[in-house]
Design a protein around this motif. Structure first.
Motif, short mmCIF file in Angstrom:
data_model
loop_
_atom_site.label_atom_id
_atom_site.label_comp_id
_atom_site.label_asym_id
_atom_site.label_seq_id
_atom_site.Cartn_x
_atom_site.Cartn_y
_atom_site.Cartn_z
N UNK A 101 0.84 -1.19 0.00
CA UNK A 101 0.00 0.00 0.00
C UNK A 101 0.88 1.25 0.00
N UNK A 102 0.40 2.28 -0.64
CA UNK A 102 1.18 3.49 -0.81
C UNK A 102 0.34 4.73 -0.56
N UNK A 103 0.97 5.71 0.03
CA UNK A 103 0.46 7.06 0.01
C UNK A 103 1.30 7.85 -0.99
N UNK A 104 0.63 8.47 -1.94
CA UNK A 104 1.27 9.35 -2.90
C UNK A 104 0.74 10.76 -2.69
N UNK A 148 6.05 9.53 -3.91
CA UNK A 148 5.68 8.52 -2.93
C UNK A 148 5.96 9.08 -1.55
N UNK A 149 4.97 9.08 -0.70
CA UNK A 149 5.12 9.59 0.66
C UNK A 149 5.49 8.45 1.61
N UNK A 200 -4.19 7.22 -1.88
CA UNK A 200 -3.63 5.92 -1.53
C UNK A 200 -3.81 4.97 -2.70
N UNK A 201 -2.93 4.02 -2.76
CA UNK A 201 -2.92 3.05 -3.85
C UNK A 201 -2.43 1.71 -3.33
N UNK A 252 9.34 -1.41 -5.50
CA UNK A 252 8.50 -0.98 -6.61
C UNK A 252 7.33 -0.20 -6.05
N UNK A 253 6.85 0.76 -6.80
CA UNK A 253 5.71 1.55 -6.33
C UNK A 253 4.58 1.57 -7.36
#
Length: 123
Positions: A34-37, A47-48, A95-96, A107-108
């Motif tokens: 999971x990502x916060x951008x 990317x945060x 978010x992603x 990887x993002x």
């Protein structure tokens, strides 16, 4: 079908705090990267934070020590606590996620994403 929805954005003065939420549906108990951008018009997406569900988080240098993620795994919610906000943190945050593949921090790319929530920080 995984769906993500962010909330918690708003306007705040520099030095203040906000907590963003990313609520997921359709997770079915699996693990995800999971990502916060964040993105502002005319700038590259940044990317945060990168997070493994029920696991660790990797933060971008520009938020280290100010932003913290946490997870409510029972309700499939990923939080982003943002403290000591700066003007330059103004952006749309989203978010992603993608299915966990053991490479969350190298990887993002993502398969699922939300519409985002706007954060505006003013001096």
């Amino acid at each position: 079908q995984v769906q993500l929805e962010e909330s918690g954005g708003g306007s705040v003065q520099a030095g203040g705090s906000l907590r963003l939420s990313c609520r997921a549906s359709g997770y079915s108990g699996r693990n995800y990267c999971m990502y916060w951008f964040r993105q502002t018009p005319g700038k590259e997406r940044e990317v945060v934070a990168s997070t493994v569900t029920r696991g660790d988080t990797l933060y971008a240098d520009f938020v280290m020590g100010r932003f913290t993620t946490s997870q409510d795994n029972a309700n499939d919610i990923l939080y982003l606590q943002m403290d000591r906000l700066k003007d330059e943190d103004t952006a749309r945050y989203f978010c992603a996620a993608r299915d966990w593949d053991g490479k969350c921090f190298t990887r993002t790319d993502y398969k699922y994403w939300g519409p985002g929530t706007q954060v505006t920080v003013s001096s």
